[in-house]
Design a protein around this motif. Structure first.
Motif, PDB file in Angstrom:
ATOM      1  N   LEU A  71      18.679   3.997  24.692  1.00 56.48           N
ATOM      2  CA  LEU A  71      18.101   5.482  24.763  1.00 56.48           C
ATOM      3  C   LEU A  71      19.139   6.204  24.644  1.00 56.48           C
ATOM      4  O   LEU A  71      18.806   7.350  24.112  1.00 56.48           O
ATOM      5  N   SER A  72      20.544   6.156  25.229  1.00 53.72           N
ATOM      6  CA  SER A  72      21.404   7.080  24.856  1.00 53.72           C
ATOM      7  C   SER A  72      21.773   7.400  23.727  1.00 53.72           C
ATOM      8  O   SER A  72      21.982   8.376  23.226  1.00 53.72           O
ATOM      9  N   VAL A  73      21.915   6.212  22.740  1.00 56.10           N
ATOM     10  CA  VAL A  73      22.318   6.414  21.442  1.00 56.10           C
ATOM     11  C   VAL A  73      21.003   7.176  20.824  1.00 56.10           C
ATOM     12  O   VAL A  73      21.293   7.907  19.850  1.00 56.10           O
ATOM     13  N   ALA A  74      19.792   6.508  21.003  1.00 55.10           N
ATOM     14  CA  ALA A  74      18.901   7.058  20.148  1.00 55.10           C
ATOM     15  C   ALA A  74      18.518   8.596  20.308  1.00 55.10           C
ATOM     16  O   ALA A  74      18.065   9.105  19.542  1.00 55.10           O
ATOM     17  N   PHE A  75      18.670   8.817  21.739  1.00 58.27           N
ATOM     18  CA  PHE A  75      18.426  10.303  21.890  1.00 58.27           C
ATOM     19  C   PHE A  75      19.303  11.101  21.138  1.00 58.27           C
ATOM     20  O   PHE A  75      18.772  12.184  20.617  1.00 58.27           O
ATOM     21  N   ALA A  76      20.628  10.752  20.894  1.00 56.60           N
ATOM     22  CA  ALA A  76      21.653  11.616  20.344  1.00 56.60           C
ATOM     23  C   ALA A  76      21.320  11.415  18.853  1.00 56.60           C
ATOM     24  O   ALA A  76      21.279  12.545  18.128  1.00 56.60           O
ATOM     25  N   PHE A  77      20.868  10.334  18.221  1.00 55.68           N
ATOM     26  CA  PHE A  77      20.621  10.217  16.886  1.00 55.68           C
ATOM     27  C   PHE A  77      19.350  11.306  16.614  1.00 55.68           C
ATOM     28  O   PHE A  77      19.164  11.644  15.574  1.00 55.68           O
ATOM     29  N   ARG A  78      18.194  11.362  17.495  1.00 53.04           N
ATOM     30  CA  ARG A  78      17.024  12.191  17.305  1.00 53.04           C
ATOM     31  C   ARG A  78      17.388  13.655  17.204  1.00 53.04           C
ATOM     32  O   ARG A  78      16.602  14.357  16.547  1.00 53.04           O
ATOM     33  N   THR A  79      18.602  13.743  17.928  1.00 53.59           N
ATOM     34  CA  THR A  79      19.036  15.337  17.713  1.00 53.59           C
ATOM     35  C   THR A  79      20.175  15.416  16.664  1.00 53.59           C
ATOM     36  O   THR A  79      20.775  16.674  16.966  1.00 53.59           O
ATOM     37  N   GLY A  80      20.260  14.783  15.931  1.00 51.58           N
ATOM     38  CA  GLY A  80      21.206  14.802  14.843  1.00 51.58           C
ATOM     39  C   GLY A  80      22.605  14.680  15.121  1.00 51.58           C
ATOM     40  O   GLY A  80      23.693  14.878  14.294  1.00 51.58           O
ATOM     41  N   LEU A  81      22.965  13.903  16.137  1.00 48.01           N
ATOM     42  CA  LEU A  81      24.492  13.460  16.712  1.00 48.01           C
ATOM     43  C   LEU A  81      24.688  12.105  16.554  1.00 48.01           C
ATOM     44  O   LEU A  81      23.577  11.308  16.813  1.00 48.01           O
ATOM     45  N   PHE A  82      25.830  11.458  16.733  1.00 51.74           N
ATOM     46  CA  PHE A  82      26.164  10.148  16.549  1.00 51.74           C
ATOM     47  C   PHE A  82      26.838   9.901  17.899  1.00 51.74           C
ATOM     48  O   PHE A  82      28.157  10.155  18.294  1.00 51.74           O
ATOM     49  N   ASN A  83      26.225   9.303  18.904  1.00 52.26           N
ATOM     50  CA  ASN A  83      26.717   9.162  20.251  1.00 52.26           C
ATOM     51  C   ASN A  83      27.231   7.679  20.188  1.00 52.26           C
ATOM     52  O   ASN A  83      26.618   6.776  20.245  1.00 52.26           O
ATOM     53  N   ILE A  84      28.628   7.460  19.841  1.00 53.90           N
ATOM     54  CA  ILE A  84      29.156   6.054  19.703  1.00 53.90           C
ATOM     55  C   ILE A  84      29.858   5.986  21.277  1.00 53.90           C
ATOM     56  O   ILE A  84      30.609   5.154  21.522  1.00 53.90           O
ATOM     57  N   GLY A  85      29.760   6.854  22.204  1.00 51.63           N
ATOM     58  CA  GLY A  85      30.242   6.788  23.296  1.00 51.63           C
ATOM     59  C   GLY A  85      29.567   6.331  24.837  1.00 51.63           C
ATOM     60  O   GLY A  85      29.898   6.698  25.816  1.00 51.63           O
ATOM     61  N   ALA A  86      28.282   5.699  24.361  1.00 51.42           N
ATOM     62  CA  ALA A  86      27.661   5.334  25.476  1.00 51.42           C
ATOM     63  C   ALA A  86      28.420   4.413  26.396  1.00 51.42           C
ATOM     64  O   ALA A  86      27.982   4.198  27.782  1.00 51.42           O
ATOM     65  N   GLU A  87      29.337   3.574  25.698  1.00 49.51           N
ATOM     66  CA  GLU A  87      30.203   2.518  26.560  1.00 49.51           C
ATOM     67  C   GLU A  87      30.779   3.373  27.640  1.00 49.51           C
ATOM     68  O   GLU A  87      31.071   2.859  28.706  1.00 49.51           O
ATOM     69  N   GLY A  88      31.655   4.248  27.177  1.00 44.03           N
ATOM     70  CA  GLY A  88      32.316   5.071  28.178  1.00 44.03           C
ATOM     71  C   GLY A  88      31.565   5.897  29.317  1.00 44.03           C
ATOM     72  O   GLY A  88      31.767   5.969  30.160  1.00 44.03           O
ATOM     73  N   GLN A  89      30.324   6.432  28.650  1.00 42.48           N
ATOM     74  CA  GLN A  89      29.276   7.100  29.493  1.00 42.48           C
ATOM     75  C   GLN A  89      28.837   6.084  30.765  1.00 42.48           C
ATOM     76  O   GLN A  89      28.750   6.478  31.754  1.00 42.48           O
ATOM     77  N   PHE A  90      28.573   4.741  30.138  1.00 41.93           N
ATOM     78  CA  PHE A  90      28.262   3.826  31.120  1.00 41.93           C
ATOM     79  C   PHE A  90      29.232   3.434  32.119  1.00 41.93           C
ATOM     80  O   PHE A  90      29.065   3.186  33.236  1.00 41.93           O
ATOM     81  N   ILE A  91      30.620   3.405  31.734  1.00 41.49           N
ATOM     82  CA  ILE A  91      31.563   3.070  32.609  1.00 41.49           C
ATOM     83  C   ILE A  91      31.918   4.181  33.681  1.00 41.49           C
ATOM     84  O   ILE A  91      32.062   3.956  34.858  1.00 41.49           O
ATOM     85  N   ILE A  92      31.568   5.457  33.183  1.00 39.98           N
ATOM     86  CA  ILE A  92      31.837   6.559  34.155  1.00 39.98           C
ATOM     87  C   ILE A  92      30.808   6.631  35.358  1.00 39.98           C
ATOM     88  O   ILE A  92      30.821   6.724  36.292  1.00 39.98           O
ATOM     89  N   GLY A  93      29.364   6.219  34.766  1.00 39.95           N
ATOM     90  CA  GLY A  93      28.496   6.109  35.642  1.00 39.95           C
ATOM     91  C   GLY A  93      28.863   4.842  36.586  1.00 39.95           C
ATOM     92  O   GLY A  93      28.460   5.085  37.638  1.00 39.95           O
ATOM     93  N   MET A  94      29.227   3.743  36.039  1.00 43.72           N
ATOM     94  CA  MET A  94      29.615   2.810  37.058  1.00 43.72           C
ATOM     95  C   MET A  94      30.787   3.042  38.335  1.00 43.72           C
ATOM     96  O   MET A  94      30.317   3.047  39.332  1.00 43.72           O
ATOM     97  N   ILE A  95      31.551   3.871  37.959  1.00 39.84           N
ATOM     98  CA  ILE A  95      32.718   4.188  38.685  1.00 39.84           C
ATOM     99  C   ILE A  95      32.388   5.338  39.654  1.00 39.84           C
ATOM    100  O   ILE A  95      32.584   5.418  40.829  1.00 39.84           O
ATOM    101  N   ALA A  96      31.382   6.463  39.227  1.00 37.25           N
ATOM    102  CA  ALA A  96      31.025   7.178  40.155  1.00 37.25           C
ATOM    103  C   ALA A  96      29.891   6.921  41.135  1.00 37.25           C
ATOM    104  O   ALA A  96      30.054   7.165  42.368  1.00 37.25           O
TER     105      ALA A  96
END
Length: 356
Positions: A71-96
């Motif tokens: 969903l993270s990647v698809a949402f960005a794609f749908r808005t014209g962006l390339f979110n290759i950073g879902a991995e980092g966002q996933f990790i930051i969610g883990m540590i928070a």
């Protein structure tokens, strides 16, 4: 009845289905070339996934984070962006979520939601960094999100070592029981498989994805900016703000996924030598799912079953686990190569048109 038939003969449905079939056939050819029995291999894969209630529950657990990152990647794609950073966002969610789960002692009805929200906001803000850099400085989000993946990995490891390290272990302390989102009752039904409330949150996130993008004014602006930022700006839309918002929302999806892994599966944060990989798998899930909420869920189910069932192929048919990646890669290839797939399904489409 005719409406149902029409849906299942639409090109938008046939292309991914045909791509999956072609990918499985390509994997079968690769197995035959290696001297393995593809029928036995695929049967072993199915047996691994559905052979016991525990394995089926663990398959669901494997699917859940893939929905979030997809969903993270698809949402960005749908808005014209390339979110290759879902991995980092996933990790930051883990540590928070780890920090909140360890640091506070609150009632469960407050603590667990607070930890999930912390993961969501942290992942969203991490994604928004790349969005701001693109909006304010014109920095390509592909580059920044890839770099932020590695920063997230080392930052998370630093936080664990500096503040939450369990003595004598390469991991953090355990989160408080009040922060856990494990679904004990359902887990017992599936022979103690690590099921948790995050699966329900993933379904709700997909619903939120759909409502936000297609049923709200903000979603219309996000899609419009993605399709044509210059026309959107001419129409009075704030392009830069929408770029940041899109990356923030996409990051939130991945951040919740990371939080759910900690709060529902492991209950601690390990010091990681490498990235977990869910974010990169989410790119494939989004691609297979056509960047739609329902498609992402179905793509995650396929991807999760293939990934978890790979062990069954190894022990049941002697097929190396690496060959499952050949199957997955083949599916992704055929999904991306629409022209090749359309060539194979062209007779069916022509038959449908002729019938009309």
């Amino acid at each position: 009845m005719n409406r149902v038939i029409a849906i299942f003969t639409k090109e938008s449905f046939l292309v991914p289905v045909a791509a999956i079939i072609l990918g499985l056939l390509t994997g079968a050819v690769a197995m035959l070339a290696g001297g393995f029995n593809p029928i036995q291999a695929y049967a072993s894969l199915v047996e691994k996934v559905f052979g016991s209630s525990y394995n089926f529950g663990e398959t669901i657990r494997q699917i859940t984070p893939l929905i979030f990152t997809g969903l993270s990647v698809a949402f960005a794609f749908r808005t014209g962006l390339f979110n290759i950073g879902a991995e980092g966002q996933f990790i930051i969610g883990m540590i928070a979520s780890t920090a909140v789960g360890i640091s506070f002692d609150l009632p469960a009805y407050i603590h667990a939601p607070l930890a999930v929200i912390a993961g969501a906001l942290a992942g969203g803000l991490w994604g928004a960094i790349a969005g701001w850099l693109k909006a304010a400085r014109g920095v390509n989000e592909v580059i920044t999100t890839i770099m932020l993946n590695w920063i997230a990995l080392y930052f998370a490891n630093y936080v664990v070592k500096a503040f939450y390290l369990q003595e004598g272990q390469q991991r953090s302390e355990m989160i408080k029981d009040s922060a856990s989102i494990s679904f004990a009752w359902l887990s017992q039904m599936f022979d103690s498989a690590r099921l948790h409330w995050g699966t329900l949150l993933a379904i709700l996130a997909a619903v939120f994805f759909y409502i936000l993008l297609w049923k709200t004014k903000s979603g219309f602006e996000l899609r419009a900016v993605g399709l044509n930022p210059h026309a959107s700006e001419y129409a009075g839309m704030n392009v830069n703000r929408n770029v940041v918002n899109a990356m923030f929302v996409g990051g939130m999806f991945a951040g919740i996924g990371g939080a759910c892994e900690i709060l529902g599966v492991f209950h601690y944060q390990s010091i990681m030598a490498a990235q977990p990989g869910y974010g990169f798998d989410g790119i494939a899930v989004a691609l297979i799912g056509g960047n739609t909420p329902l498609g992402v869920i179905l793509g995650a189910i396929l991807f999760g079953m293939l990934t978890f069932g790979a062990a069954g192929m190894k022990f049941g048919a002697g097929v190396p686990v690496e060959l499952i990646r050949v199957v997955i890669s083949s599916v992704i290839f055929f999904v991306a190569a629409h022209g090749i797939v359309k060539f194979f399904i062209k007779p069916l489409l022509q038959k449908k048109e002729g019938g009309n």
